[in-house]
Design an enzyme around this catalytic site. Structure first.
Site, mmCIF file in Angstrom:
data_model
loop_
_atom_site.group_PDB
_atom_site.id
_atom_site.type_symbol
_atom_site.label_atom_id
_atom_site.label_comp_id
_atom_site.label_asym_id
_atom_site.label_seq_id
_atom_site.Cartn_x
_atom_site.Cartn_y
_atom_site.Cartn_z
ATOM 1 N N CYS A 113 0.810 -1.234 0.000
ATOM 2 C CA CYS A 113 0.000 0.000 0.000
ATOM 3 C C CYS A 113 0.834 1.271 0.000
ATOM 4 C CB CYS A 113 -0.955 0.000 1.182
ATOM 5 S SG CYS A 113 -2.156 -1.331 1.088
ATOM 6 N N HIS A 251 -3.355 7.266 2.920
ATOM 7 C CA HIS A 251 -3.731 5.968 2.356
ATOM 8 C C HIS A 251 -5.110 5.603 2.903
ATOM 9 C CE1 HIS A 251 -3.928 1.942 1.082
ATOM 10 N NE2 HIS A 251 -3.681 1.408 2.267
ATOM 11 N N ASN A 281 -10.009 -0.092 -0.033
ATOM 12 C CA ASN A 281 -8.554 0.024 -0.015
ATOM 13 C C ASN A 281 -8.017 -0.389 -1.391
ATOM 14 O OD1 ASN A 281 -5.815 -0.273 0.319
ATOM 15 N ND2 ASN A 281 -5.933 -1.410 2.235
#
Ligand code: ACO
Length: 324
Positions: A113, A251, A281
């Site tokens: 990520c 994020h 996500n």
């Protein structure tokens, strides 16, 4: 002194929307649990013929158009992804061909990520040292391809998408600093456990694909602590007070993690760009997707001070302080 600055942003999402209610029909979950624990309402998932590089191509085209930069001017492409189309050639090479870029350097960066922050950091360094004048930086993922769609603890969390920025050399900042870190000691908390060299034993349990495995609760605690540290590090490195920040572009893994970071920075949620509710996500795509959305709807303006941050598998984490 040479700096790099963002001269255009772009993003792209697949058309197919999967809502929490849709997921209720295929697994033992409920919309209320997902919204309360994660902030997610829906996510986009790739359809027939779409892949990490098809999403990336569109995001890059949109960023190039916004920057009014021709593909022939790009002399570096750095691509954050954990879900490349192929083992090789890299997704960056496949996109280079699709976009018709010159024979510039093109590479993938795998930092889960944190992939976009890592890619941005690499491209920023190339520009600062004078080896590149214009760089394309992209984060693109199809996490849906490594999620086990029978497991509620991971399936509800992820989505597909892509975001990109064009960087150019400038006498003025731009990117003030980037910070990247990793700690491989926590590899077992978030991983696929199979791969090319180790082998693919067990993939029949996930329809012949590697499976994203996560001890969510433990990852959550480390993420909150670590993101608290990285924002301190970033502000200290620039001798800057948190009150000077205009926007937090985090994020987008979990709204509760984002709220914790905003609280630490004493920022109002109106100064935080949120897209996790609609995208889930999207791993390395989440930060550039959120940035592009806020640039295009006019929230982020030229001269604003932006703090970008991310945390992901590895563990990896990173940040960028940017005068937009
Ligand atoms: N629907 C309904 N119930 C669920 C679901 C679901 N989808 N998933 C889990 N539950 C249940 C569990 O079974 C558990 O039940 P129990 O109490 O009866 O045992 C209960 O909900 C609580 O489960 P937890 O895992 O403790 O829930 P938590 O509040 O920690 O939320 C989550 C889970 C959302 C995964 C959270 O821990 C999280 O966001 N973690 C961090 C994720 C992250 O930041 N990852 C890094 C980036 S990802 C990357 O790099 C690829």
């Amino acid at each position: 002194m040479i700096y790099s600055r963002i001269c255009g942003t772009g993003s792209y999402l697949p058309e197919k929307v999967v809502t929490n209610k849709d997921l209720e029909k295929i697994m033992d979950t409920d919309d209320q649990w997902i919204r309360e624990r994660t902030g997610i309402r829906e996510r986009r998932i790739v359809g027939e013929g779409e892949s990490t590089t098809t999403l990336a191509e569109q995001a890059c085209r949109n960023a190039l158009e916004a920057a009014a930069v021709d593909p022939s001017e790009i002399d570096l492409l750095v691509m954050g992804t954990t879900t490349p189309d192929l083992v090789f050639p890299s997704s960056a090479c496949l996109i280079q061909k699709k976009l018709g870029l010159p024979d510039c350097g093109a590479m993938d960066v795998n930092a889960a990520c944190s992939g976009f922050i890592y890619a941005l950091s690499v491209a920023d360094k190339f520009i600062r040292c004078g080896d590149a004048r214009k760089a394309l930086v992209c984060g693109s993922e199809t996490l849906s391809s490594i999620v086990n769609w029978t497991k509620r603890e991971t399936a509800v969390l992820f989505g597909d998408g892509a975001g990109a920025v064009v960087l150019e050399a400038s006498d003025e900042p731009g990117i003030l600093s980037t910070h990247i870190h990793a700690n491989g000691n926590h590899a077992d908390l978030l991983s696929t456990e199979v791969g090319v060299s180790r082998g693919f034993a067990g993939i029949e349990e996930n329809d012949g694909r590697p499976e994203l495995l996560m001890k969510g609760n433990e990852v959550f605690k480390v993420a909150v602590r670590t993101l608290g540290r990285i924002v301190d590090e970033t502000l200290e490195a620039n001798n800057m007070d948190k009150s000077e920040l205009d926007w937090l572009i985090p994020h987008q893994a979990n709204l509760r993690i984002i709220v914790a970071t905003a609280r630490k920075l004493e920022m109002s949620m109106d100064q935080v760009v949120i897209s996790v509710d609609r995208h889930g996500n999207t791993s390395s795509a989440s930060v550039p997707l959120a940035l592009d959305e806020a640039v295009r709807d006019g929230r982020v303006k030229r001269g604003d001070m932006l703090l970008l941050e991310a945390f992901g598998g590895g563990f990896t984490w990173g940040s960028a302080l940017i005068k937009y």
